[in-house]
Design a protein around this motif. Structure first.
Motif, short mmCIF file in Angstrom:
data_model
loop_
_atom_site.label_atom_id
_atom_site.label_comp_id
_atom_site.label_asym_id
_atom_site.label_seq_id
_atom_site.Cartn_x
_atom_site.Cartn_y
_atom_site.Cartn_z
N GLU A 77 1.02 -1.06 -0.01
CA GLU A 77 0.12 -0.17 0.04
C GLU A 77 0.73 1.40 0.15
N THR A 78 0.78 2.25 -1.00
CA THR A 78 1.64 3.34 -1.14
C THR A 78 0.72 4.56 -1.02
N ALA A 79 -0.18 4.52 -0.82
CA ALA A 79 -1.22 5.77 -0.93
C ALA A 79 -0.64 6.95 -0.13
N ASP A 80 -0.08 6.38 1.18
CA ASP A 80 0.33 7.86 1.84
C ASP A 80 1.65 8.52 1.39
N ILE A 81 2.33 7.45 0.71
CA ILE A 81 3.64 7.85 0.10
C ILE A 81 3.40 8.83 -1.09
N GLU A 82 2.39 8.46 -1.78
CA GLU A 82 1.97 9.14 -3.04
C GLU A 82 1.20 10.46 -2.67
N ALA A 83 0.50 10.42 -1.76
CA ALA A 83 -0.01 11.77 -1.16
C ALA A 83 0.97 12.76 -0.66
N LEU A 84 2.43 12.21 -0.12
CA LEU A 84 3.39 13.13 0.12
C LEU A 84 4.26 13.51 -0.98
N ILE A 268 4.30 22.82 8.58
CA ILE A 268 3.02 22.18 8.54
C ILE A 268 3.19 20.73 7.47
N SER A 269 2.22 19.71 7.61
CA SER A 269 2.25 18.75 6.59
C SER A 269 0.78 18.55 6.66
N GLY A 270 0.61 18.03 5.56
CA GLY A 270 -1.18 17.85 5.33
C GLY A 270 -1.20 16.79 4.11
N ARG A 271 -2.85 16.72 3.75
CA ARG A 271 -3.05 15.90 2.67
C ARG A 271 -3.86 16.83 1.57
N ARG A 272 -3.31 16.79 0.42
CA ARG A 272 -4.21 17.57 -0.54
C ARG A 272 -5.30 16.76 -0.88
N GLU A 273 -6.60 17.66 -0.91
CA GLU A 273 -7.69 17.03 -1.21
C GLU A 273 -8.45 18.10 -2.36
N GLU A 274 -7.98 17.70 -3.44
CA GLU A 274 -8.67 18.88 -4.71
C GLU A 274 -8.21 20.29 -4.38
N GLN A 275 -9.02 21.03 -3.98
CA GLN A 275 -8.92 22.46 -3.74
C GLN A 275 -8.74 22.75 -2.55
N ARG A 276 -8.08 21.93 -1.76
CA ARG A 276 -7.76 22.29 -0.25
C ARG A 276 -6.67 21.41 0.24
N LEU A 277 -6.20 21.74 1.22
CA LEU A 277 -5.07 21.21 2.03
C LEU A 277 -5.37 20.88 3.43
N GLY A 295 -3.59 20.74 13.64
CA GLY A 295 -3.98 19.76 12.97
C GLY A 295 -5.53 19.91 12.58
N ASN A 296 -5.96 19.57 11.48
CA ASN A 296 -7.31 19.66 11.00
C ASN A 296 -7.75 20.97 10.24
N ASP A 297 -6.78 21.84 10.59
CA ASP A 297 -7.06 23.22 9.85
C ASP A 297 -7.21 22.97 8.38
N VAL A 298 -7.96 23.93 7.46
CA VAL A 298 -8.03 23.58 6.21
C VAL A 298 -7.50 24.90 5.49
N LEU A 299 -6.49 24.75 4.51
CA LEU A 299 -6.17 25.67 3.79
C LEU A 299 -6.78 25.71 2.37
N VAL A 300 -7.03 26.93 1.88
CA VAL A 300 -7.84 26.83 0.46
C VAL A 300 -7.04 27.90 -0.37
N ASN A 301 -6.24 28.71 0.30
CA ASN A 301 -5.50 29.45 -0.70
C ASN A 301 -4.15 29.86 -0.21
N VAL A 302 -2.97 29.82 -1.13
CA VAL A 302 -1.58 30.22 -0.99
C VAL A 302 -1.10 31.38 -1.58
N ASP A 303 -0.90 32.39 -0.74
CA ASP A 303 -0.34 33.57 -1.56
C ASP A 303 -1.30 34.25 -2.22
N GLY A 304 -2.72 34.15 -1.79
CA GLY A 304 -3.89 34.82 -2.42
C GLY A 304 -4.32 34.05 -3.97
#
Length: 345
Positions: A77-84, A268-277, A295-304
């Protein structure tokens, strides 16, 4: 990460080159797509435990004219590695292949090629390292830490951490004493690990030296040697790795070697989910921690600019920008944070 082309059952695949895995690993979806024959269960030892998987057999695999027949792969199972990595990893080439063909990597020129074993007239190494390690064991080299005696360390070109080591070894040698520490996340076949992050003042291999080296110390270490070095340590080099000849040739760009090793300054570390991290880890004491991210905060944009599948681009590690840079993060809860990047461990 280091990728090179491989032809598997007449299909060209971009494969991760990883001297840290004993057996070549194939994604189970690709194995089914190619109609490979499952052989049964298998397992491998990771940093902290043994991991179970399934073996497959392929009729042919070709690397730059070298053809390997009836080749056996492992699948885990390599899903976690692919996410990174933020990309799919259909194939990870391990030491079972690297013992049969050499690989030449020019990190500065961003070039890689498979080469037949034997003398090379066009490469004059600044240093030829003998590789230790028997049979299925990691190839190993000697590393000096802060002027202490040399330690045998594992060569893991699949790792994106410059130096990884046993936490018990670091404690025994007093490497935690008097240093700023935090935590960092690594992802392997065993899943997600939260490790101790700190900095070594210097390390050296032969007459090549590195300063201010980021380290992750792993609890419950299971590997044969207490230290492992990853590909970021060699970014100033042109190398030729020959597991068959048990050597690694190294030629350095001294100007690049003198520059700082890239490191995280955000925390920070996190997982990409389409239009958010979705943030999964915030390093204590880091700029992100002091800015109030958790942890569990959600980013929706970077540098605007809105986060998307293509932004930030794979390989654009926002937290690795120069110290003093300011990153503007927009959160799903409406907060906007301006964070200055600094060295925090």
């Amino acid at each position: 990460m280091i990728f090179a082309p491989v032809k598997l059952e007449n299909t060209i695949i971009s494969a991760l080159v990883d001297s840290g895995t004993s057996r070549t690993i194939i994604n189970s979806g690709l194995a089914r797509e190619l109609g490979l024959v499952p052989l049964g269960e298998t397992s491998v030892t990771s940093f902290t435990r043994r991991v179970a998987g399934v073996s497959y057999r392929a009729a042919t695999m070709e690397l730059a004219g070298t053809i390997l027949k009836d080749f056996v792969f492992d699948s885990y199972e390599t899903a976690d590695i692919e996410a990174l990595a933020r990309r799919q990893l259909p194939l990870i080439v391990g030491r079972d292949v690297l013992k049969k063909i050499d690989v030449e990597i020019d990190f500065i020129g961003d070039r890689i090629r498979w080469t037949s074993p034997g003398p090379r007239r066009n490469v004059r190494p600044g240093l030829r390292l003998p590789l230790c390690g028997e049979r299925a064991a990691f190839p190993s080299i000697d590393l000096a830490i802060e002027g202490m005696t040399q330690e045998r360390c594992l060569l893991d070109l699949g790792s994106d951490t410059p130096v990884t080591m046993s936490a018990a070894f670091a404690k025994e040698r007093g490497l935690f004493e008097g240093r700023r520490q935090s935590t960092a996340v690594s992802i392997g076949l065993e899943g997600v690990l939260t490790n101790i992050a700190f900095t070594l003042r210097n390390v050296s291999i032969g007459d090549f030296a590195w300063h201010d080296v980021p380290v992750q110390a792993v609890e419950n270490w299971k590997l044969a040697q207490p230290i492992s070095v990853g590909w970021p340590l060699f970014q100033a080099f042109h190398i030729v790795l020959s597991l068959g000849a048990r050597t690694m040739d190294m030629t350095a760009n001294r100007q690049v070697l003198a520059s700082p090793i890239p490191r995280d300054r955000l925390g920070i570390s996190g997982r990409r989910e389409e239009q958010r991290l979705v943030i999964s880890h915030v390093a204590p004491g880091s700029p992100a921690w002091h800015a109030g991210l958790r942890g569990n905060d959600v980013l929706v944009n970077v540098d605007g600019r809105a986060i998307s599948r293509g932004y930030p681009a794979p390989g654009d590690r926002v937290g690795f920008r120069a110290p003093g840079s300011v990153v503007r993060l927009g959160l799903a809860d409406g907060r906007t944070l301006e964070i200055m990047l600094i060295d925090y461990y």
